[in-house]
Design a protein around this motif. Structure first.
Motif, PDB file in Angstrom:
ATOM      1  N   VAL A 146      11.930  26.254 -87.237  1.00  0.00           N
ATOM      2  CA  VAL A 146      10.580  25.391 -86.026  1.00  0.00           C
ATOM      3  C   VAL A 146      11.439  23.336 -87.041  1.00  0.00           C
ATOM      4  CG1 VAL A 146       8.867  24.908 -87.045  1.00  0.00           C
ATOM      5  CG2 VAL A 146       8.279  23.577 -85.365  1.00  0.00           C
ATOM      6  N   SER A 147      11.166  23.216 -88.558  1.00  0.00           N
ATOM      7  CA  SER A 147      11.083  22.247 -89.309  1.00  0.00           C
ATOM      8  C   SER A 147      12.577  21.537 -88.649  1.00  0.00           C
ATOM      9  CB  SER A 147      11.258  22.636 -90.462  1.00  0.00           C
ATOM     10  OG  SER A 147      10.204  23.386 -91.428  1.00  0.00           O
ATOM     11  N   ALA A 148      13.885  22.233 -88.192  1.00  0.00           N
ATOM     12  CA  ALA A 148      14.732  21.879 -87.643  1.00  0.00           C
ATOM     13  C   ALA A 148      14.851  20.894 -86.922  1.00  0.00           C
ATOM     14  CB  ALA A 148      16.193  22.096 -88.442  1.00  0.00           C
ATOM     15  N   ALA A 149      13.891  21.808 -85.905  1.00  0.00           N
ATOM     16  CA  ALA A 149      13.882  21.070 -84.501  1.00  0.00           C
ATOM     17  C   ALA A 149      13.281  19.380 -84.665  1.00  0.00           C
ATOM     18  CB  ALA A 149      12.765  22.104 -83.819  1.00  0.00           C
ATOM     19  N   ARG A 150      11.785  19.741 -85.741  1.00  0.00           N
ATOM     20  CA  ARG A 150      11.289  18.314 -85.998  1.00  0.00           C
ATOM     21  C   ARG A 150      12.061  17.219 -86.610  1.00  0.00           C
ATOM     22  NH1 ARG A 150       6.936  21.725 -88.943  1.00  0.00           N
ATOM     23  NH2 ARG A 150       5.615  22.711 -86.427  1.00  0.00           N
ATOM     24  N   ARG A 151      13.067  17.583 -87.664  1.00  0.00           N
ATOM     25  CA  ARG A 151      14.491  16.458 -87.762  1.00  0.00           C
ATOM     26  C   ARG A 151      15.111  15.818 -86.071  1.00  0.00           C
ATOM     27  NH1 ARG A 151      14.019  20.384 -92.302  1.00  0.00           N
ATOM     28  NH2 ARG A 151      16.264  21.169 -91.442  1.00  0.00           N
ATOM     29  N   PHE A 152      15.383  17.138 -86.094  1.00  0.00           N
ATOM     30  CA  PHE A 152      16.052  16.277 -84.483  1.00  0.00           C
ATOM     31  C   PHE A 152      15.003  15.663 -83.584  1.00  0.00           C
ATOM     32  CE2 PHE A 152      19.067  20.079 -84.132  1.00  0.00           C
ATOM     33  CZ  PHE A 152      20.680  19.584 -84.567  1.00  0.00           C
ATOM     34  N   PHE A 153      14.154  15.927 -83.612  1.00  0.00           N
ATOM     35  CA  PHE A 153      13.456  15.112 -82.925  1.00  0.00           C
ATOM     36  C   PHE A 153      13.000  13.376 -83.043  1.00  0.00           C
ATOM     37  CE2 PHE A 153      11.143  18.645 -80.261  1.00  0.00           C
ATOM     38  CZ  PHE A 153      11.638  18.184 -78.517  1.00  0.00           C
ATOM     39  N   LEU A 154      12.790  13.966 -84.758  1.00  0.00           N
ATOM     40  CA  LEU A 154      12.599  12.492 -85.336  1.00  0.00           C
ATOM     41  C   LEU A 154      13.807  11.548 -85.264  1.00  0.00           C
ATOM     42  CD1 LEU A 154      10.550  13.990 -88.189  1.00  0.00           C
ATOM     43  CD2 LEU A 154      10.014  12.209 -86.720  1.00  0.00           C
ATOM     44  N   ARG A 155      14.808  11.907 -85.369  1.00  0.00           N
ATOM     45  CA  ARG A 155      16.468  11.336 -85.868  1.00  0.00           C
ATOM     46  C   ARG A 155      16.504  11.047 -84.234  1.00  0.00           C
ATOM     47  NH1 ARG A 155      20.991  15.868 -87.622  1.00  0.00           N
ATOM     48  NH2 ARG A 155      22.410  13.616 -86.982  1.00  0.00           N
ATOM     49  N   GLY A 156      16.210  11.573 -83.512  1.00  0.00           N
ATOM     50  CA  GLY A 156      16.825  11.140 -81.854  1.00  0.00           C
ATOM     51  C   GLY A 156      15.361   9.976 -81.702  1.00  0.00           C
ATOM     52  N   LEU A 157      14.545  10.446 -82.195  1.00  0.00           N
ATOM     53  CA  LEU A 157      13.347   8.805 -81.707  1.00  0.00           C
ATOM     54  C   LEU A 157      13.652   7.669 -82.709  1.00  0.00           C
ATOM     55  CD1 LEU A 157      10.343  10.889 -82.050  1.00  0.00           C
ATOM     56  CD2 LEU A 157      10.575   9.913 -79.853  1.00  0.00           C
ATOM     57  N   ARG A 158      14.671   7.720 -83.752  1.00  0.00           N
ATOM     58  CA  ARG A 158      14.938   6.233 -84.226  1.00  0.00           C
ATOM     59  C   ARG A 158      16.300   6.169 -83.679  1.00  0.00           C
ATOM     60  NH1 ARG A 158      13.949   9.552 -89.152  1.00  0.00           N
ATOM     61  NH2 ARG A 158      16.120  10.854 -89.641  1.00  0.00           N
ATOM     62  N   ASN A 159      17.127   6.852 -83.072  1.00  0.00           N
ATOM     63  CA  ASN A 159      18.293   6.468 -81.496  1.00  0.00           C
ATOM     64  C   ASN A 159      17.733   6.085 -80.809  1.00  0.00           C
ATOM     65  OD1 ASN A 159      21.261   6.613 -83.736  1.00  0.00           O
ATOM     66  ND2 ASN A 159      19.313   8.324 -84.595  1.00  0.00           N
ATOM     67  N   CYS A 160      16.742   6.126 -79.914  1.00  0.00           N
ATOM     68  CA  CYS A 160      16.803   6.317 -78.542  1.00  0.00           C
ATOM     69  C   CYS A 160      15.691   5.372 -78.352  1.00  0.00           C
ATOM     70  CB  CYS A 160      16.020   7.648 -77.724  1.00  0.00           C
ATOM     71  SG  CYS A 160      17.382   9.153 -78.156  1.00  0.00           S
ATOM     72  N   SER A 161      15.996   3.759 -77.577  1.00  0.00           N
ATOM     73  CA  SER A 161      14.929   3.187 -77.452  1.00  0.00           C
ATOM     74  C   SER A 161      13.460   3.118 -76.389  1.00  0.00           C
ATOM     75  CB  SER A 161      15.547   1.832 -77.085  1.00  0.00           C
ATOM     76  OG  SER A 161      16.694   2.235 -75.686  1.00  0.00           O
ATOM     77  N   HIS A 162      14.563   4.585 -75.941  1.00  0.00           N
ATOM     78  CA  HIS A 162      13.793   4.531 -74.240  1.00  0.00           C
ATOM     79  C   HIS A 162      13.039   6.062 -74.734  1.00  0.00           C
ATOM     80  CE1 HIS A 162      18.009   5.491 -73.913  1.00  0.00           C
ATOM     81  NE2 HIS A 162      17.274   6.982 -73.268  1.00  0.00           N
ATOM     82  N   GLY A 163      11.807   6.738 -75.857  1.00  0.00           N
ATOM     83  CA  GLY A 163      11.572   7.401 -76.740  1.00  0.00           C
ATOM     84  C   GLY A 163      10.477   8.461 -76.228  1.00  0.00           C
ATOM     85  N   LYS A 164      10.096   7.953 -74.807  1.00  0.00           N
ATOM     86  CA  LYS A 164       8.879   8.175 -74.231  1.00  0.00           C
ATOM     87  C   LYS A 164       9.231   9.987 -73.523  1.00  0.00           C
ATOM     88  CE  LYS A 164       5.858   8.142 -70.138  1.00  0.00           C
ATOM     89  NZ  LYS A 164       4.752   6.987 -68.285  1.00  0.00           N
ATOM     90  N   VAL A 165      10.730   9.894 -73.293  1.00  0.00           N
ATOM     91  CA  VAL A 165      10.713  11.355 -72.710  1.00  0.00           C
ATOM     92  C   VAL A 165      10.649  12.279 -74.171  1.00  0.00           C
ATOM     93  CG1 VAL A 165      12.119  13.129 -71.906  1.00  0.00           C
ATOM     94  CG2 VAL A 165      11.798  11.425 -70.575  1.00  0.00           C
ATOM     95  N   LEU A 166      11.263  11.795 -74.643  1.00  0.00           N
ATOM     96  CA  LEU A 166      11.413  12.914 -76.523  1.00  0.00           C
ATOM     97  C   LEU A 166       9.876  12.612 -77.168  1.00  0.00           C
ATOM     98  CD1 LEU A 166      14.293  11.747 -78.541  1.00  0.00           C
ATOM     99  CD2 LEU A 166      13.930  13.458 -77.662  1.00  0.00           C
ATOM    100  N   TRP A 167       9.251  11.917 -77.082  1.00  0.00           N
ATOM    101  CA  TRP A 167       7.379  12.364 -77.417  1.00  0.00           C
ATOM    102  C   TRP A 167       7.284  13.039 -76.578  1.00  0.00           C
ATOM    103  CZ3 TRP A 167       5.802  11.290 -82.214  1.00  0.00           C
ATOM    104  CH2 TRP A 167       6.592   9.879 -82.619  1.00  0.00           C
TER     105      TRP A 167
END
Length: 224
Positions: free
Chosen positions: A159-180
């Motif tokens: 789960v820690s690696a999964a959270r890191r992917f989400f956090l990196r994705g949120l930094r890279n995606c301007s449209h982060g609503k889906v990721l949130w």
């Protein structure tokens, strides 16, 4: 072009001999397999190649894998030769995906299908490389980040690696609503799992580390 195609087919003579020894295809079927492969290779050697040429070729090879497994199941037992044939089909699909993605690096759907194929056939090492390459080529694709995160959580149990992917994705995606939304879904799933484990072991939330105590409250929150 013809010479290049013939070279590829000639290199598969030993593979055809393997099919015959495994006795899972008739001689006519083996001939038909190589005829169709030759036709696909000719299409891929044209100056302008449509992505559908690759996807049709990949679908053909995947159908062979399914047919092989059905026949193996009908026999009731497998053999080293049959497994070798199956491995050769899987390897060919991997090569085809790589060839296709060299020409269409931005085709997110193709990257996801390649990753799904690796996951279905248990190739974790290759799947990890595919996900990494896909994200390097398409860093602003929310779907790829979510796929990578849930793969780490559901398949690797990390789960820690999964959270890191989400956090990196949120930094890279301007449209982060889906990721949130997907990030929240991950936390709800993890919290529900922790709560169920506590119940099974006869523990309370207070027995968990403080960070996990907070997350166990998440299932009570409703998405608006």
């Amino acid at each position: 072009m013809a010479e290049a195609v013939n070279f590829l087919i000639e290199n598969e003579v030993s593979e055809a001999q393997l099919y015959e020894r495994a006795a899972v295809f008739t001689t006519h079927e083996i001939q038909d397999i190589f005829k169709k492969r030759s036709r696909f290779e000719y299409l891929l050697r044209r100056r302008r190649v449509d992505a559908s040429c690759y996807t049709n070729y990949i679908k053909f090879e995947q159908n062979l894998i399914e047919l092989l497994r059905l026949r193996e199941a009908h026999r009731g037992h497998g053999s080293a030769l049959v497994r070798a044939v199956c491995h050769s089909f899987i390897s060919k699909v991997v090569v085809l995906y790589r060839r296709a993605l060299r020409e269409t690096k931005g085709n997110v759907g193709l990257w996801l299908r390649f990753a799904t194929f690796c996951h279905q056939h248990g190739n974790r090492r290759l799947l990890s490389r595919v996900i990494t390459q896909a994200l390097q080529m398409n860093p602003s694709c929310a779907g790829l980040w979510a796929f990578a995160a849930f793969w780490e959580y559901t398949s690797q149990g990390d789960v820690s690696a999964a959270r890191r992917f989400f956090l990196r994705g949120l930094r890279n995606c301007s449209h982060g609503k889906v990721l949130w939304h997907e990030y929240f879904r991950l936390e709800v799933s993890h919290a529900t799992s922790l709560a169920a484990r506590c119940k099974l072991l006869g523990l309370t939330i207070l027995d968990l580390p403080r960070a996990e105590q907070v997350r166990c409250v998440l299932p009570r929150v409703h998405i608006l």
